[in-house]
Structure formats: structure tokens, C-alpha cells
Design a protein around this motif. Structure first.
Motif, PDB file in Angstrom:
ATOM      1  N   GLY A 237     -56.588  -0.466  33.518  1.00 39.91           N
ATOM      2  CA  GLY A 237     -57.133  -0.632  34.844  1.00 39.91           C
ATOM      3  C   GLY A 237     -56.326  -0.393  36.054  1.00 39.91           C
ATOM      4  O   GLY A 237     -56.493  -0.959  37.136  1.00 39.91           O
ATOM      5  N   ILE A 238     -55.284   0.426  35.817  1.00 39.24           N
ATOM      6  CA  ILE A 238     -54.555   0.800  37.177  1.00 39.24           C
ATOM      7  C   ILE A 238     -54.931   2.237  37.467  1.00 39.24           C
ATOM      8  O   ILE A 238     -54.902   3.174  36.708  1.00 39.24           O
ATOM      9  N   PRO A 239     -55.131   2.317  38.918  1.00 33.56           N
ATOM     10  CA  PRO A 239     -55.431   3.533  39.463  1.00 33.56           C
ATOM     11  C   PRO A 239     -54.175   4.668  39.202  1.00 33.56           C
ATOM     12  O   PRO A 239     -53.183   4.321  39.350  1.00 33.56           O
ATOM     13  N   LYS A 240     -54.478   5.844  39.156  1.00 35.04           N
ATOM     14  CA  LYS A 240     -53.631   6.886  38.759  1.00 35.04           C
ATOM     15  C   LYS A 240     -52.697   6.981  39.792  1.00 35.04           C
ATOM     16  O   LYS A 240     -51.482   7.467  39.426  1.00 35.04           O
ATOM     17  N   VAL A 241     -52.745   6.713  41.191  1.00 37.38           N
ATOM     18  CA  VAL A 241     -51.651   6.830  42.261  1.00 37.38           C
ATOM     19  C   VAL A 241     -50.853   5.439  42.544  1.00 37.38           C
ATOM     20  O   VAL A 241     -50.324   5.500  43.383  1.00 37.38           O
ATOM     21  N   ALA A 242     -51.482   4.523  41.788  1.00 36.89           N
ATOM     22  CA  ALA A 242     -51.064   3.360  42.142  1.00 36.89           C
ATOM     23  C   ALA A 242     -49.245   2.965  41.687  1.00 36.89           C
ATOM     24  O   ALA A 242     -49.070   3.381  40.370  1.00 36.89           O
ATOM     25  N   PRO A 243     -48.429   2.664  42.237  1.00 34.91           N
ATOM     26  CA  PRO A 243     -47.030   2.641  42.030  1.00 34.91           C
ATOM     27  C   PRO A 243     -47.095   1.470  40.965  1.00 34.91           C
ATOM     28  O   PRO A 243     -47.831   0.347  41.066  1.00 34.91           O
ATOM     29  N   VAL A 244     -46.198   1.670  39.957  1.00 34.40           N
ATOM     30  CA  VAL A 244     -46.161   0.589  38.952  1.00 34.40           C
ATOM     31  C   VAL A 244     -44.590   0.105  38.581  1.00 34.40           C
ATOM     32  O   VAL A 244     -43.847   1.157  38.509  1.00 34.40           O
ATOM     33  N   ILE A 245     -44.313  -1.106  38.720  1.00 39.68           N
ATOM     34  CA  ILE A 245     -43.055  -1.683  38.279  1.00 39.68           C
ATOM     35  C   ILE A 245     -43.164  -2.305  36.744  1.00 39.68           C
ATOM     36  O   ILE A 245     -44.140  -3.012  36.682  1.00 39.68           O
ATOM     37  N   MET A 246     -42.132  -2.061  36.205  1.00 41.57           N
ATOM     38  CA  MET A 246     -41.974  -2.631  34.616  1.00 41.57           C
ATOM     39  C   MET A 246     -40.890  -3.357  34.648  1.00 41.57           C
ATOM     40  O   MET A 246     -39.736  -3.196  35.151  1.00 41.57           O
ATOM     41  N   TYR A 247     -41.132  -4.484  33.977  1.00 44.16           N
ATOM     42  CA  TYR A 247     -40.001  -5.678  33.671  1.00 44.16           C
ATOM     43  C   TYR A 247     -40.208  -5.887  32.007  1.00 44.16           C
ATOM     44  O   TYR A 247     -41.124  -6.007  31.509  1.00 44.16           O
ATOM     45  N   ALA A 248     -38.997  -5.847  31.378  1.00 47.62           N
ATOM     46  CA  ALA A 248     -39.067  -6.140  29.815  1.00 47.62           C
ATOM     47  C   ALA A 248     -37.828  -6.900  29.471  1.00 47.62           C
ATOM     48  O   ALA A 248     -36.817  -7.054  30.227  1.00 47.62           O
ATOM     49  N   GLY A 249     -37.980  -8.157  28.922  1.00 49.95           N
ATOM     50  CA  GLY A 249     -37.038  -9.000  28.129  1.00 49.95           C
ATOM     51  C   GLY A 249     -37.686 -10.126  27.745  1.00 49.95           C
ATOM     52  O   GLY A 249     -38.809 -10.392  27.636  1.00 49.95           O
ATOM     53  N   ARG A 250     -36.967 -11.109  26.968  1.00 52.86           N
ATOM     54  CA  ARG A 250     -37.214 -12.118  26.385  1.00 52.86           C
ATOM     55  C   ARG A 250     -37.743 -13.295  27.411  1.00 52.86           C
ATOM     56  O   ARG A 250     -36.846 -13.089  28.573  1.00 52.86           O
ATOM     57  N   LEU A 251     -38.704 -13.965  27.452  1.00 54.94           N
ATOM     58  CA  LEU A 251     -39.076 -14.826  28.540  1.00 54.94           C
ATOM     59  C   LEU A 251     -38.787 -16.180  27.976  1.00 54.94           C
ATOM     60  O   LEU A 251     -39.227 -17.031  27.982  1.00 54.94           O
ATOM     61  N   SER A 252     -37.372 -16.195  28.186  1.00 53.51           N
ATOM     62  CA  SER A 252     -36.527 -17.447  27.875  1.00 53.51           C
ATOM     63  C   SER A 252     -35.396 -17.628  28.770  1.00 53.51           C
ATOM     64  O   SER A 252     -34.796 -16.478  29.289  1.00 53.51           O
ATOM     65  N   TRP A 253     -35.201 -18.743  29.184  1.00 56.85           N
ATOM     66  CA  TRP A 253     -34.004 -19.203  29.909  1.00 56.85           C
ATOM     67  C   TRP A 253     -33.821 -18.318  31.157  1.00 56.85           C
ATOM     68  O   TRP A 253     -34.692 -17.855  31.727  1.00 56.85           O
ATOM     69  N   GLU A 254     -32.523 -17.589  31.398  1.00 56.21           N
ATOM     70  CA  GLU A 254     -32.155 -17.017  32.532  1.00 56.21           C
ATOM     71  C   GLU A 254     -33.184 -15.513  32.543  1.00 56.21           C
ATOM     72  O   GLU A 254     -33.386 -15.227  34.017  1.00 56.21           O
TER      73      GLU A 254
END
Length: 439
Positions: A237-254
């Protein structure tokens, strides 16, 4: 005729790849290289070692706590795949998890052992049973070396290997507050592999046979794929021209704290500059529910759903391909670089910022902020560097992506790192006898 028959009966010669000393920045377009060129094989310990064993003599047991989705597990998966391609017999052991089938699909033997409880605590109550299982596997599979990556699985595997007089290797993916017993086991290893220079520098014990081998990345698997852009964006559901930021990592502690700050920085950018901005978050952990609650609150306040919690996924390359900028650390940062993405590096130890040829050296040495850093991250720093990347002209963004990918191809190529690992195996097996059971 007799001579020809003798030639055919000989084992095939395993050719050793020869690598020239190449700088960490070889191709740079409209960018200044670092003042000091960094060499991966600067230290004598990283020079090529002549193999004394053929690939068929190597029979390796890889040990993991659990087959979870994470940087260490993905690293091991890549290593196993390439070792198998080189004719090495590899066996993997760990507690059942989401990546178990991925390992089994490689065609190697996979053994499920409950090294940890469901709460991811060392399963000390079953220590005798676990060690007995490991010894049986080592004898049945004819294991010649045990490769340890984590504790507590490494603690059990080390005891079993020692009882069978099988050499063991430890790969340190990060520095932990080791106990005295764990340090003793590490010190008595035949070899210790570190994945970044900062780990080598901060090792709590000196005089170890240390080898610096970076994470290997398959640049065929991790590459920018423009053809999936429209379909995957439409699915999310993201428009073609919309800027996209991605974060990846274990969702634990820091790393859960980093995720919260990335979300806050992105929320501010959406409110102030980019009304169509979207955020992708991949990964799970003990703080997943807290992150979900935060996202629900933000969506309610802004009356728009622009933060996409994707959970654990093995299809990372597709998500890298639809983002305009990646925020993360360690292996995921290198994977994103391979996919030609601008990367803002931030890890457990601190902030590196937008990765570019001028800070390639510091990014590598600190493992993109995960093992060491000169400064801590803040929401403001994240916001500034994300905006800087989003505002790049199209041509500069393309050139940055091309340079980033060349960095990975030259310095993190998985065939090169696997060769280095095989040389470590061959070196520790020199003058070793076949393992035997000790009563």
C-alpha cells in the motif's frame, strides 16, 4: 597405460585462489577516497595459508543456539552453502527455529538439539544429554573440526569436542561479558575468528591464534531488483513515488531503542518534509510488542498507517530494493550496500552516520557501529543523515549505490571469505590424528 591409470586414481588437486592486495576503495565515482587506504590482508595472520588438506578431508560441525533469523545465523547459512559448493562435508546443529528449513534445503545434515530453553536460557538441566548427543553426532559424521558461533551452544559443543580430541574454532560475532569458564574455553580453542577489527582489538585475552575474516555476502543474492518495485509497493500500500526508509534488526535491548529512534526521526521527517514517507521495519525480538504499541499510537495520532512491521523475513533483498535509504548495522548494512542502497549506519555501540567512501574505513573497523563507535546516536543525528540521503540528486544516489556495491564485491565477497575460512580449517588440522572416543 599403467601411467595413465595411476594418474586417474589420484585425488583431484584443490586449487587455491590467489588474491592480490586490493584497497578497500577501488572504484570511486566523483568521491574522495579515505586518506589512509585499508587493506584486509595487512596483518600477517590474514595472508593466504597453503592448504594441506583437500576439501574432502574437511568434515565440519557448525553449532548454533537456535535456527533463528538474524545476522549470525544468516552468516552461517552463507558459509555452509559455499563450503558445500567446495566439497566440504558440513553438519549443522541447533534448536529448531524459523531458519531450520533453510539449512535443510542446502542438503546438509541438520540436527535439532535443545541447547536453550524457550526463554533462550542455557539448558543446563540437560547438559549431560546434550553433550552425549553431540559426541554421537561427531562420531557418526566423522567430524574433524567443530565450529562454534554462540554461547551456550558453544559451551556444550566445546566440552563434547574436547572429550573426543576434536579441534574447535570459535567465531566471535560480538564481544560479550564472558564468564571465566567461557574465556578458558575460548583461550583453549585451536583458532579464533573475529568478524571485525574492533573485536580483535578488544579481545579480553591476548596471545590467541586470531584470524580476521569478515562476513561474506553473496552479491548475486543481494542485488538491486527494480522489477519488483511496483508489485511489492502495491502489496504494502505504498505509492510509487513515496520515499521509503527501512530499518532491520532484532527488536531487543539497544536495537529496539534504535528502532524507536528511527521511527521518531522518520515521523518528524514525514511531518516536516515528506508527507508521503513510509517506513519498513523487519525483525522481531523480546520488545516486538512494545514497538507495535508505539506504532499503533503514532498511527492513531497521525491518522495514517505509514509504518509497516514486517516481522522476520528471509526475503531481505526485495525489501532493500524498494527502500530509498536503509538504516541499520552489521551484516544487514553490508547487504543493503550490496543492493546499491544509501546506508545510515547505527549500532549497539553508537553512530557512524551516512556511509560514504570517506568513512568506509571507520565503518568497517567498528562493524557499522555495532562493535565500537566514537559517538552515540540521537534522534536528531538520525533525522539529519536520513534527510541528507533522501535529498541526494538522482545521479549522486546512483553513483553512491554503484560505489557501495563495488565495496562489497571487492571486500566482502563470500567466495573470498570462505576460502579464508577453509584455510583456517586446513591449518588447525595439520598433524592431527583421527578423533577417537575417550572413556
Amino acid at each position: 597405460m599403467k601411467k595413465k591409470a595411476e594418474v586417474r586414481s589420484k585425488k583431484p588437486i584443490v586449487k587455491r585462489r590467489i588474491y592480490s592486495k586490493q584497497p578497500i576503495v577501488q572504484y570511486v565515482v566523483k568521491a574522495e577516497p579515505p586518506k589512509q587506504v585499508v587493506w584486509f590482508n595487512k596483518e600477517e595472520s590474514n595472508r593466504s595459508i597453503e592448504r594441506r588438506y583437500s576439501a574432502t578431508d574437511l568434515r565440519i560441525l557448525m553449532v548454533l543456539d537456535q535456527f533463528n533469523i538474524g545476522g549470525t545465523e544468516t552468516h552461517v547459512l552463507t558459509c555452509v552453502r559455499e563450503l558445500l559448493r567446495n566439497g566440504v562435508h558440513v553438519v549443522v546443529a541447533g534448536k529448531r527455529g524459523e531458519m531450520c528449513d533453510a539449512f535443510a534445503a542446502l542438503g546438509c545434515p541438520v540436527y535439532e538439539i535443545n541447547f536453550v530453553t524457550n526463554e533462550h536460557i542455557s539448558n543446563d538441566d540437560d547438559e549431560k544429554k546434550i553433550i552425549s548427543q553431540l559426541k554421537q553426532i561427531m562420531n557418526t559424521e566423522g567430524i574433524t573440526a567443530v565450529h562454534i558461533h554462540q554461547i551456550p551452544s558453544g559451551f556444550f559443543a566445546a566440552k563434547a569436542a574436547d572429550q573426543l580430541c576434536i579441534p574447535r574454532i570459535w567465531t566471535l560475532h560480538m564481544l560479550l561479558p564472558f564468564t571465566i569458564d567461557e574465556l578458558d574455553l575460548i583461550k583453549s580453542s585451536a583458532a579464533v575468528v573475529c568478524v571485525s577489527p574492533s573485536i580483535v582489538k578488544q579481545l579480553p585475552v591476548k596471545g590467541l591464534p586470531v584470524q580476521l575474516i569478515p562476513n561474506g555476502i553473496d552479491t548475486v543474492q543481494f542485488n538491486y531488483r527494480s522489477l519488483i518495485q511496483s508489485d511489492l509497493r502495491e502489496e504494502l500500500g505504498i505509492p510509487k513515488v513515496a520515499p521509503v526508509i527501512m530499518y532491520a534488526g532484532r527488536l531487543s535491548w539497544e536495537k529496539a531503542d534504535i528502532c524507536r529512534d528511527v521511527i521518531e526521526a522518520s515521523r518528524r521527517l514525514k511531518a516536516e518534509h515528506y508527507p508521503n514517507l513510509n517506513i519498513l521495519v523487519t525483525g522481531e525480538g523480546r520488545h516486538s510488542e512494545n514497538i507495535k504499541s508505539l506504532v499503533d499510537v503514532i498511527h492513531k495520532e497521525t491518522k495514517s498507517k505509514f509504518i509497516h512491521l514486517l516481522g522476520n523475513t528471509l526475503n531481505m533483498s526485495s525489501y532493500y530494493s524498494i527502500c530509498d535509504i536503509f538504516v541499520g548495522t552489521g551484516r544487514t548494512a553490508v547487504e543493503a550496500l550490496a543492493c546499491c542502497r544509501p546506508v545510515v549506519a547505527v549500532g549497539v555501540k553508537g553512530f557512524v552516520g551516512l556511509v560514504h567512501p570517506g568513512n568506509y574505513r571507520s565503518a568497517w573497523e567498528t562493524w557499522f557501529g555495532d562493535h565500537q563507535a566514537d559517538e552515540m546516536w540521537t534522534v536528531e543525528k538520525l533525522q539529519a543523515d536520513i534527510k541528507r540521503a533522501l535529498d541526494m540528486p538522482v545521479q549522486e544516489k546512483m553513483e553512491t549505490g554503484w560505489v557501495n556495491r563495488n565495496l562489497v564485491k571487492e571486500q566482502f565477497n563470500f567466495t573470498r571469505t570462505t576460502d579464508m575460512l577453509m584455510n583456517v580449517y586446513a591449518n588447525i588440522l595439520k598433524d592431527r590424528y583421527a578423533p577417537y572416543e575417550v572413556e
